[in-house]
Design a protein around this motif. Structure first.
Motif, PDB file in Angstrom:
ATOM      1  N   GLY A  99     -66.843   2.925 -16.775  1.00  0.00           N
ATOM      2  CA  GLY A  99     -65.547   3.079 -16.136  1.00  0.00           C
ATOM      3  C   GLY A  99     -65.043   4.492 -16.298  1.00  0.00           C
ATOM      4  O   GLY A  99     -65.580   5.260 -17.092  1.00  0.00           O
ATOM      5  N   ILE A 100     -64.027   4.832 -15.520  1.00  0.00           N
ATOM      6  CA  ILE A 100     -63.440   6.168 -15.623  1.00  0.00           C
ATOM      7  C   ILE A 100     -62.098   6.056 -16.312  1.00  0.00           C
ATOM      8  O   ILE A 100     -61.238   5.294 -15.881  1.00  0.00           O
ATOM      9  CB  ILE A 100     -63.284   6.807 -14.235  1.00  0.00           C
ATOM     10  CG1 ILE A 100     -64.664   7.019 -13.609  1.00  0.00           C
ATOM     11  CG2 ILE A 100     -62.556   8.135 -14.335  1.00  0.00           C
ATOM     12  CD1 ILE A 100     -64.622   7.484 -12.192  1.00  0.00           C
ATOM     13  N   VAL A 101     -61.921   6.783 -17.417  1.00  0.00           N
ATOM     14  CA  VAL A 101     -60.665   6.734 -18.172  1.00  0.00           C
ATOM     15  C   VAL A 101     -59.996   8.093 -18.145  1.00  0.00           C
ATOM     16  O   VAL A 101     -60.628   9.111 -17.893  1.00  0.00           O
ATOM     17  CB  VAL A 101     -60.896   6.293 -19.632  1.00  0.00           C
ATOM     18  CG1 VAL A 101     -61.394   4.879 -19.695  1.00  0.00           C
ATOM     19  CG2 VAL A 101     -61.835   7.251 -20.327  1.00  0.00           C
ATOM     20  N   GLU A 102     -58.707   8.067 -18.401  1.00  0.00           N
ATOM     21  CA  GLU A 102     -57.952   9.311 -18.450  1.00  0.00           C
ATOM     22  C   GLU A 102     -57.616   9.613 -19.901  1.00  0.00           C
ATOM     23  O   GLU A 102     -57.229   8.720 -20.653  1.00  0.00           O
ATOM     24  CB  GLU A 102     -56.669   9.135 -17.628  1.00  0.00           C
ATOM     25  CG  GLU A 102     -55.877  10.407 -17.453  1.00  0.00           C
ATOM     26  CD  GLU A 102     -54.576  10.134 -16.703  1.00  0.00           C
ATOM     27  OE1 GLU A 102     -54.477   9.080 -16.050  1.00  0.00           O
ATOM     28  OE2 GLU A 102     -53.668  10.971 -16.808  1.00  0.00           O
ATOM     29  N   CYS A 103     -57.767  10.873 -20.297  1.00  0.00           N
ATOM     30  CA  CYS A 103     -57.441  11.266 -21.663  1.00  0.00           C
ATOM     31  C   CYS A 103     -56.460  12.418 -21.637  1.00  0.00           C
ATOM     32  O   CYS A 103     -56.393  13.175 -20.678  1.00  0.00           O
ATOM     33  CB  CYS A 103     -58.681  11.733 -22.408  1.00  0.00           C
ATOM     34  SG  CYS A 103     -59.787  10.425 -22.814  1.00  0.00           S
ATOM     35  N   LYS A 104     -55.744  12.550 -22.741  1.00  0.00           N
ATOM     36  CA  LYS A 104     -54.838  13.686 -22.875  1.00  0.00           C
ATOM     37  C   LYS A 104     -55.380  14.626 -23.932  1.00  0.00           C
ATOM     38  O   LYS A 104     -56.021  14.207 -24.878  1.00  0.00           O
ATOM     39  CB  LYS A 104     -53.455  13.196 -23.313  1.00  0.00           C
ATOM     40  CG  LYS A 104     -52.452  13.166 -22.206  1.00  0.00           C
ATOM     41  CD  LYS A 104     -51.135  12.697 -22.734  1.00  0.00           C
ATOM     42  CE  LYS A 104     -50.269  13.877 -23.161  1.00  0.00           C
ATOM     43  NZ  LYS A 104     -48.866  13.442 -23.356  1.00  0.00           N
ATOM     44  N   THR A 105     -55.121  15.908 -23.766  1.00  0.00           N
ATOM     45  CA  THR A 105     -55.547  16.852 -24.795  1.00  0.00           C
ATOM     46  C   THR A 105     -54.355  17.678 -25.246  1.00  0.00           C
ATOM     47  O   THR A 105     -53.397  17.865 -24.501  1.00  0.00           O
ATOM     48  CB  THR A 105     -56.653  17.783 -24.271  1.00  0.00           C
ATOM     49  OG1 THR A 105     -56.963  18.715 -25.289  1.00  0.00           O
ATOM     50  CG2 THR A 105     -56.207  18.542 -23.050  1.00  0.00           C
ATOM     51  N   VAL A 106     -54.449  18.146 -26.491  1.00  0.00           N
ATOM     52  CA  VAL A 106     -53.378  19.015 -26.989  1.00  0.00           C
ATOM     53  C   VAL A 106     -53.734  20.483 -26.780  1.00  0.00           C
ATOM     54  O   VAL A 106     -52.941  21.371 -27.060  1.00  0.00           O
ATOM     55  CB  VAL A 106     -53.112  18.770 -28.485  1.00  0.00           C
ATOM     56  CG1 VAL A 106     -52.557  17.380 -28.698  1.00  0.00           C
ATOM     57  CG2 VAL A 106     -54.374  18.968 -29.298  1.00  0.00           C
TER      58      VAL A 106
END
Lengths: 168, 237
Positions: A99-106
């Motif tokens: 699946g395709i997931v969304e991530c956040k980065t700092v």
């Protein structure tokens, strides 16, 4: 992030190029060193504006120490990732749940984002598809947590503790 | 169908004919007539450890000059064919952060490696043409990653001409000193670098000519790329 002074950026580029030249020629012959220094100076002058934004600040000992420590950490993660994928390929039931997931980065620095994207692509069944601002769109071979927070904890967090020091 | 069958038959006949001719030459036999001379004298006469370079630049330098000319004509031809007054890049979308940052970080390394290839032409495989092509690759990468990027034309085109002219001038100095075009005056007359064969500062004018060829090929191929990626502005034919 504000840019460092031109001199600092130029010197940093020349130093990096000269070190690369030393590795390329693997010789300390004075003739090689002279030509290497000359080329580093010329090519540095042509490319420093695109190459670096922060200049000599990149050579802070803490950053270098973290960068050196990151290499074995990353290699270990890469070996485990490849064994994991080999296991999934050889397993008769093929335990995949893609699946395709969304991530956040700092991370805010572009070089840091590049390093993070490449680290993600080379490790545990994950491939970076696109980076937009602080969002990463990642194809995951075995989705354990589809939420933004959960996926970030699993995918980006482990690298960020190193990359944050190296690039921020 | 008939056309294709005829073509295949024709190719088979030609292939058989060529193979038959090649079969006359025994495999592995010593066929060197001039080659032996090159291998035995290359170090004394040119100072180059790389025999291929010595042949290409020194013994048969005129061929290389011709090659450089061919490339120059190709670049000029492309520019002439695609010439329009108003031309601009037509890429619709910007590359991603990863692509852009990656190409920015790689640019100096590719250029340094290209320079490494052409300056070590007399010692290691490579030389001016591969080195120049490597440098052109660095610019091709910028063109592919950035929508707005364009080379500084005011630097590139004069540099290209200057490098080509310097090559001819080096040859002409040889003509004045030694009596024939592309005579290696640095090695034969000045005797420069005779005591460090195998090191960087040797082989007479080979490193100098290869630096010039590297600059020329690099700027030239970049110019061809620049011409090919730009299209006439709408309505601005």
């Amino acid at each position: 992030m504000e840019k460092a002074s031109k001199i600092s950026r130029y010197l940093y580029t020349v130093i990096v190029l000269f070190v690369i030249w030393l590795f390329l020629t693997s010789s300390l012959d004075p003739q090689e060193l002279t030509i290497g220094l000359l080329f580093s100076i010329i090519i540095g002058a042509l490319t420093y504006e695109v190459f670096t934004e922060r200049g000599l600040a990149n050579l802070h000992p803490r950053r270098i120490a973290y960068a050196i420590a990151y290499i074995p950490y990353f290699l270990w993660a890469m070996i485990m990732a490849n064994l994991d994928v080999a296991y999934r390929v050889l397993h008769p039931k093929r335990p995949i749940n893609p699946g395709i997931v969304e991530c956040k980065t700092v991370l805010k620095n572009n070089a840091g984002k590049l390093a993070l994207a490449n680290s993600i692509t080379l490790t545990p069944g994950t491939i970076t598809l696109d980076v937009k601002g602080d969002r990463y769109f990642i194809h995951w071979i075995d989705v354990k947590d589809a939420s933004v927070e959960g996926a970030s904890d699993n995918i980006t967090r482990p690298f960020e503790k190193f990359l944050k020091v190296i690039f921020e | 169908m008939v056309k294709r069958a005829l073509a295949i038959v024709l190719i088979l006949i030609t292939g058989y004919w060529l193979a038959n001719a090649l079969a006359q030459v025994p495999f592995g036999a010593d066929k060197m007539l001039v080659g032996k001379y090159y291998l035995e004298n290359v170090k004394d006469q040119t100072g180059a450890v790389n025999a291929v370079t010595a042949v290409v630049v020194n013994y048969r330098g005129l061929d290389t000059l011709g090659e450089v000319t061919v490339l120059f004509i190709a670049a000029t031809g492309v520019a002439a064919l695609l010439w329009r007054k108003k031309r601009e890049r037509t890429a619709k979308s910007e590359g991603s952060v990863v692509l852009q940052t990656g190409s920015r970080l790689l640019l100096p390394f590719i250029m340094l490696f290209g320079a490494y290839i052409f300056i070590h032409g007399h010692l290691t495989p490579g030389g001016g043409f591969p080195g120049g092509a490597t440098i052109a690759t660095a610019f091709l990468m910028l063109y592919l990653a950035f929508r707005e990027y364009e080379i500084p034309h005011k630097v590139f085109e004069p540099l290209e001409g200057l490098a080509g002219m310097s090559y001819v001038i080096v040859g002409l100095i040889g003509l004045a000193i030694g009596g024939y075009f592309l005579f290696d005056w640095i090695w034969q007359t000045w005797q420069l670098g005779h005591d460090n064969i195998g090191k960087l500062f040797s082989a007479g004018f080979i490193p100098i000519i290869y630096t010039l060829i590297g600059l020329k090929v690099g700027t030239e191929l970049t110019g061809i790329v620049d011409n090919m990626v730009k299209e006439p502005k709408e309505g601005g034919q």
